[in-house]
Motif scaffolding. Sequence first.
Motif, mmCIF file in Angstrom:
data_model
loop_
_atom_site.group_PDB
_atom_site.id
_atom_site.type_symbol
_atom_site.label_atom_id
_atom_site.label_comp_id
_atom_site.label_asym_id
_atom_site.label_seq_id
_atom_site.Cartn_x
_atom_site.Cartn_y
_atom_site.Cartn_z
ATOM 1 N N GLY A 171 0.782 -1.056 0.113
ATOM 2 C CA GLY A 171 -0.125 -0.214 -0.189
ATOM 3 C C GLY A 171 0.725 1.214 -0.091
ATOM 4 N N VAL A 172 2.161 1.136 -0.502
ATOM 5 C CA VAL A 172 2.763 2.286 -0.570
ATOM 6 C C VAL A 172 2.778 2.916 -2.019
ATOM 7 C CG1 VAL A 172 5.339 3.074 -0.689
ATOM 8 C CG2 VAL A 172 4.499 1.359 1.021
ATOM 9 N N THR A 173 2.556 4.326 -2.232
ATOM 10 C CA THR A 173 2.325 4.769 -3.408
ATOM 11 C C THR A 173 3.889 5.467 -3.985
ATOM 12 O OG1 THR A 173 1.713 7.039 -2.465
ATOM 13 C CG2 THR A 173 0.169 5.424 -3.060
ATOM 14 N N TYR A 174 4.056 5.387 -5.194
ATOM 15 C CA TYR A 174 5.415 5.775 -5.680
ATOM 16 C C TYR A 174 5.094 6.500 -7.122
ATOM 17 C CZ TYR A 174 4.313 1.361 -7.866
ATOM 18 O OH TYR A 174 3.725 0.346 -8.581
ATOM 19 N N GLY A 175 6.026 7.058 -7.385
ATOM 20 C CA GLY A 175 6.283 7.793 -8.782
ATOM 21 C C GLY A 175 5.952 9.219 -8.738
ATOM 22 N N VAL A 176 5.496 9.708 -9.689
ATOM 23 C CA VAL A 176 5.206 11.158 -9.757
ATOM 24 C C VAL A 176 3.737 11.647 -8.929
ATOM 25 C CG1 VAL A 176 4.437 13.007 -11.331
ATOM 26 C CG2 VAL A 176 6.021 11.437 -12.201
ATOM 27 N N ASP A 177 2.998 10.774 -8.863
ATOM 28 C CA ASP A 177 1.845 11.127 -7.898
ATOM 29 C C ASP A 177 2.006 10.470 -6.595
ATOM 30 O OD1 ASP A 177 0.685 12.763 -9.879
ATOM 31 O OD2 ASP A 177 -0.247 11.107 -10.919
ATOM 32 N N GLY A 178 3.131 9.781 -6.364
ATOM 33 C CA GLY A 178 3.065 9.026 -5.151
ATOM 34 C C GLY A 178 3.852 9.723 -4.040
ATOM 35 N N ASP A 179 4.009 8.805 -2.858
ATOM 36 C CA ASP A 179 4.840 9.248 -1.573
ATOM 37 C C ASP A 179 6.178 9.265 -1.706
ATOM 38 O OD1 ASP A 179 2.497 10.220 -0.549
ATOM 39 O OD2 ASP A 179 2.065 8.190 0.711
ATOM 40 N N VAL A 180 6.466 8.108 -2.581
ATOM 41 C CA VAL A 180 8.056 7.658 -2.684
ATOM 42 C C VAL A 180 8.476 7.934 -4.299
ATOM 43 C CG1 VAL A 180 9.592 5.418 -2.778
ATOM 44 C CG2 VAL A 180 7.777 5.737 -0.874
ATOM 45 N N ILE A 181 9.722 8.543 -4.314
ATOM 46 C CA ILE A 181 10.305 8.932 -5.495
ATOM 47 C C ILE A 181 11.085 7.382 -5.827
ATOM 48 C CG2 ILE A 181 12.259 10.171 -6.635
ATOM 49 C CD1 ILE A 181 11.509 12.405 -4.490
ATOM 50 N N ILE A 182 10.843 6.911 -6.912
ATOM 51 C CA ILE A 182 11.788 5.742 -7.336
ATOM 52 C C ILE A 182 12.347 5.903 -8.564
ATOM 53 C CG2 ILE A 182 9.421 4.890 -8.258
ATOM 54 C CD1 ILE A 182 10.492 1.945 -7.730
ATOM 55 N N VAL A 183 13.497 5.412 -8.788
ATOM 56 C CA VAL A 183 14.441 5.654 -9.900
ATOM 57 C C VAL A 183 15.032 4.114 -10.342
ATOM 58 C CG1 VAL A 183 14.841 7.853 -9.499
ATOM 59 C CG2 VAL A 183 16.626 6.041 -8.888
#
Length: 374
Positions: free
Chosen positions: A276-288
Amino acid sequence: MKKKLALMLVAAMTMATVVGCGGGSEDAAPAAAETETEAPADTAAAETEAPADTEAEAPAADGELIRVGFAQVGHESDWRTAATQSAQTVFSAENGYELSFVDCDNDSAAQLDAVRNFIQQDMDYIIIDPIVSTGWDAVLTECEDAGIPVVVIDRTIDDSDKYVSWVGSDFKVEGLACGEWLAAYAKAKGISEINALVIEGSTGASATIGRTDGFKEIADREGWTILDSQDGDFTEAGGQEVMESYCQSYAGQFNVVICQNDNEAYGAMTAMDAAGVTYGVDGDVIIVSFDSNKPAVQLVLDGKLNATFECNPLAAPTVDEVIKQLAAGETPEKEIYMAEAWLASEDIVPSITVNGEEQPIIHVTEDVLANRAY
Ligand code: GYE
């Protein structure tokens, strides 16, 4: 043909070794000139043994195929698949080659065995993509003694220079670029605190070492916290497993996930979805990620992956050029770097400076995606 050529190539390897690390074309010229006076014996031997026709000709000129053994890392990632396919296309019978391809399945001992088998088979050339960066000097000495030139591809060998050329990427620069982009991105977004989790590639691989060091250098400069950094083995399953444990151990504590290849990022996304962790441009976590295979660039376009740092897997055509130079009695450059690019989802960081050089950040659009070669 093989033996006469090999003698010449030992001379060429000696010349290449003289060039040493960082030898660009400017360095190569004086080194070659120097070697003409320094190593007359090898050259003379080659001349005595090959007086007639063979020495300056391409090995396939007499209709024989050039026998190449390639000890590949394994099949752990999309990047690896692209690299293998490229090598199989370039080193085809159609192009004058007979390729012996060995998938070493990420097993260093198996890779050393593969190289020794190539020596037994008296290959014309040996290509090695070293699983780990150390432990190579003995087997490279055996290749040299057998007069078989070695070309290293992709990952580096750091404890021996007994190879003709290395063709690949600057992994530390990739890590620095990732850090510089993140610093500029955080600033543009008003993010003042970075708590990062790193999913590393395979332990001991130069790609892992360089990306880890480069990113850490910027993290230290910026005062970021790296909460943890664990081996995801460059696989999707590995990335998922590491991220599952991170989601438990560091729930609510991280805002950045650095995946050292695309496949690990796919696995990490699966784990974050489940937690339930959000990521990406609209999420809570920056992922690369690193690599920038097409599916990853698609995810950047979709805003699920914030950025991806390219590592170009298509080195085989350059290795083909190196082999042709050797066959013509020329001295190839000792280190040949592949061109790379940095790609991001949002158009808010136009460029970064890496090692004093300004480099563009490419904003991924449909066109950018359509033009990707792999
Ligand atoms: O990033 C990863 C692969 O050595 C650069 O190995 C290569 C790395 C690449 O498995 O996907």
